[in-house]
Every structure is written in C-alpha cells, then in structure tokens.
Design a protein around this motif. Structure first.
Motif, short mmCIF file in Angstrom:
data_model
loop_
_atom_site.label_atom_id
_atom_site.label_comp_id
_atom_site.label_asym_id
_atom_site.label_seq_id
_atom_site.Cartn_x
_atom_site.Cartn_y
_atom_site.Cartn_z
N ALA A 1 0.83 -1.20 0.00
CA ALA A 1 0.00 0.00 0.00
C ALA A 1 0.86 1.25 0.00
N THR A 2 2.13 1.10 0.35
CA THR A 2 3.03 2.24 0.39
C THR A 2 4.16 2.00 -0.59
N ASN A 3 4.93 3.03 -0.83
CA ASN A 3 6.10 2.90 -1.67
C ASN A 3 7.07 1.95 -0.99
N PRO A 4 7.46 0.84 -1.63
CA PRO A 4 8.32 -0.14 -0.98
C PRO A 4 9.65 0.45 -0.52
N SER A 5 10.14 1.47 -1.19
CA SER A 5 11.43 2.04 -0.80
C SER A 5 11.31 2.92 0.43
N THR A 6 10.10 3.38 0.78
CA THR A 6 9.93 4.23 1.95
C THR A 6 9.25 3.51 3.11
N THR B 1 0.31 -8.06 10.87
CA THR B 1 -0.85 -7.58 10.13
C THR B 1 -0.48 -6.34 9.32
N ALA B 2 0.27 -5.43 9.92
CA ALA B 2 0.70 -4.22 9.20
C ALA B 2 1.58 -4.60 8.00
N ALA B 3 2.44 -5.61 8.18
CA ALA B 3 3.30 -6.05 7.07
C ALA B 3 2.47 -6.68 5.95
N LYS B 4 1.48 -7.47 6.32
CA LYS B 4 0.62 -8.09 5.31
C LYS B 4 -0.16 -7.05 4.52
N LEU B 5 -0.44 -5.91 5.16
CA LEU B 5 -1.14 -4.82 4.48
C LEU B 5 -0.18 -3.94 3.68
N GLY B 6 1.11 -4.26 3.72
CA GLY B 6 2.10 -3.51 2.95
C GLY B 6 2.56 -2.24 3.62
N ARG B 7 2.28 -2.06 4.90
CA ARG B 7 2.65 -0.83 5.60
C ARG B 7 4.08 -0.84 6.12
N CYS B 8 4.71 -2.01 6.17
CA CYS B 8 6.10 -2.11 6.62
C CYS B 8 6.70 -3.41 6.06
N HIS B 9 8.02 -3.49 6.16
CA HIS B 9 8.73 -4.73 5.84
C HIS B 9 9.13 -5.32 7.19
N LEU B 10 8.78 -6.57 7.44
CA LEU B 10 8.99 -7.18 8.74
C LEU B 10 9.76 -8.48 8.59
N HIS B 11 10.83 -8.61 9.37
CA HIS B 11 11.67 -9.80 9.36
C HIS B 11 11.76 -10.33 10.78
N PHE B 12 11.54 -11.63 10.95
CA PHE B 12 11.63 -12.27 12.26
C PHE B 12 12.88 -13.14 12.32
N ARG B 13 13.59 -13.06 13.43
CA ARG B 13 14.73 -13.93 13.70
C ARG B 13 14.62 -14.35 15.16
N SER B 14 14.96 -15.60 15.45
CA SER B 14 14.86 -16.07 16.83
C SER B 14 16.21 -16.07 17.54
N LEU C 1 9.42 -1.40 25.51
CA LEU C 1 7.97 -1.39 25.29
C LEU C 1 7.38 -2.71 25.73
N SER C 2 6.11 -2.69 26.16
CA SER C 2 5.43 -3.93 26.49
C SER C 2 4.54 -4.35 25.33
N GLN C 3 4.18 -5.61 25.32
CA GLN C 3 3.36 -6.18 24.26
C GLN C 3 1.92 -5.70 24.41
N PRO C 4 1.16 -5.58 23.37
CA PRO C 4 1.53 -5.76 21.97
C PRO C 4 2.18 -4.48 21.42
N ILE C 5 3.14 -4.65 20.56
CA ILE C 5 3.83 -3.52 19.93
C ILE C 5 3.23 -3.34 18.54
N THR C 6 2.81 -2.14 18.24
CA THR C 6 2.19 -1.84 16.96
C THR C 6 3.16 -1.08 16.06
N LEU C 7 2.82 -0.99 14.80
CA LEU C 7 3.63 -0.22 13.86
C LEU C 7 3.68 1.25 14.29
N ARG C 8 2.59 1.77 14.81
CA ARG C 8 2.57 3.17 15.28
C ARG C 8 3.57 3.37 16.41
N ASP C 9 3.69 2.39 17.33
CA ASP C 9 4.68 2.48 18.41
C ASP C 9 6.09 2.62 17.84
N VAL C 10 6.39 1.80 16.85
CA VAL C 10 7.72 1.82 16.24
C VAL C 10 7.94 3.13 15.49
#
Length: 181
Positions: free
Chosen positions: A13-18, A37-50, A128-137
């Motif tokens: 939904a946003t410019n991938p470069s921004t 959810t925000a990543a699935k909507l295209g609002r951010c790029h999200l990578h998980f590592r354990s 921050l405590s859970q849940p962390i949202t895109l707006r928090d970041v």
C-alpha cells in the motif's frame, strides 16, 4: 532452533522504498501479530529472527529502520544482543539515520525496572510492552529523527485516501483541503 521468517505483501500500500523496515529478534513470533498484520497490508517490511546470530547475518545484508529485541533469545539475553548490535552498527546508515532499538518486555503489565534499566544501559532507545504496533515503532523513529508526526501527516493522508472508494475519497479530499486552509 534458529527460526527465520519474513512477512510481506505481494501488493504494498506504500512505496516499498519508503516503508519502514523492522527486524524482530525474539523466539516468540506470535507476540507480534499487530506488526505482522501491518506487514501483510504492505505498511512495513517485517523480518523475524529467533537468534542473535541470524539477526546479525541479516544486519550485514539489509538496512534496518528499527530493531525489536525480546528479553530472551534462543542464543543469548536480549540486552546482551542490544549491546552487541550497537557495537556493530555503523554510526549511521547511508541515509544518515541511526536505527531505533527497542526491547520488547515479555510481560503484558509493562517492563520491569530491571529490564528497562538493562536495556537502556545496553543501548536500547526504549523498552515497550506487548503488543507492539507499527505506530509504536514509527513514533520512536520520529522521536529519534526529530521529525514530528504532523510533518509526516500529508503522506499518511494520501495513503489513507488511496484506499478509500473513489466517491468517498473525493469527498474526504475536499474536506481535508478545507481543513488545511
């Protein structure tokens, strides 16, 4: 066990470069549903590592806007990883920004004083405590960059308008124009 996951959307939904690039280093992937959810909507790029090791491999390959680090990783304590991350980070990225580093408290009641103190001492920008949202970041990134939320409202408004049906979008744009005068 070293788990790696990337959440993205085929149509952003946003410019991938921004779009904000966030790396979550925490074995509790399910604790980050709002960000996924925000990543699935295209609002951010999200990578998980354990693990810290997998996250450091990603750091060498990708420019990151924000790191979210859990209290306990599969291979070390979260605050130890924050200190290691800060020691390995260049002074700033190619665009002059320094990534934000956040500690994610495992408890819903908010971070304990000890966790907050260890995180800040290790170089975290906040705890921050859970849940962390895109707006928090995004709020933490804006605080770091010194940019106010109002300065970024026009692109946010345009993104919101792009998702509305055409008739409703035209009415909303007319109202926004009247408000901005």
């Amino acid at each position: 066990m070293n788990r790696i996951s990337t959440v993205s959307s085929a149509t952003t939904a946003t410019n991938p470069s921004t779009a904000t690039t966030i790396v979550v280093v925490d074995p509790r992937f399910d604790a980050y549903k709002p960000l996924a959810t925000a990543a699935k909507l295209g609002r951010c790029h999200l990578h998980f590592r354990s693990t810290a090791a997998a996250a450091l491999e990603l750091q060498a390959k990708r420019q990151v806007d924000a790191w979210i680090v859990g209290e306990e990783l599969d291979d070390m304590a979260g605050h130890d990883f924050v200190a290691l991350l800060r020691s390995r980070q260049p002074a700033s990225q190619a665009d002059g920004r320094t990534p934000v580093v956040l500690i994610a408290a495992a408890t819903d009641g908010g971070p304990s004083v000890a966790v907050e103190h260890e995180g800040l001492a290790a170089g975290a920008d906040a705890t921050l405590s859970q849940p962390i949202t895109l707006r928090d970041v995004e709020d933490r990134i804006e605080m770091r960059s010194g940019r106010s939320r109002e300065a970024g409202m026009a692109p946010t408004l345009v993104r919101a308008m792009a998702t509305l049906p055409v008739g409703v979008g035209a009415a909303a744009i007319a109202i926004a124009t009247l408000l901005l005068r």
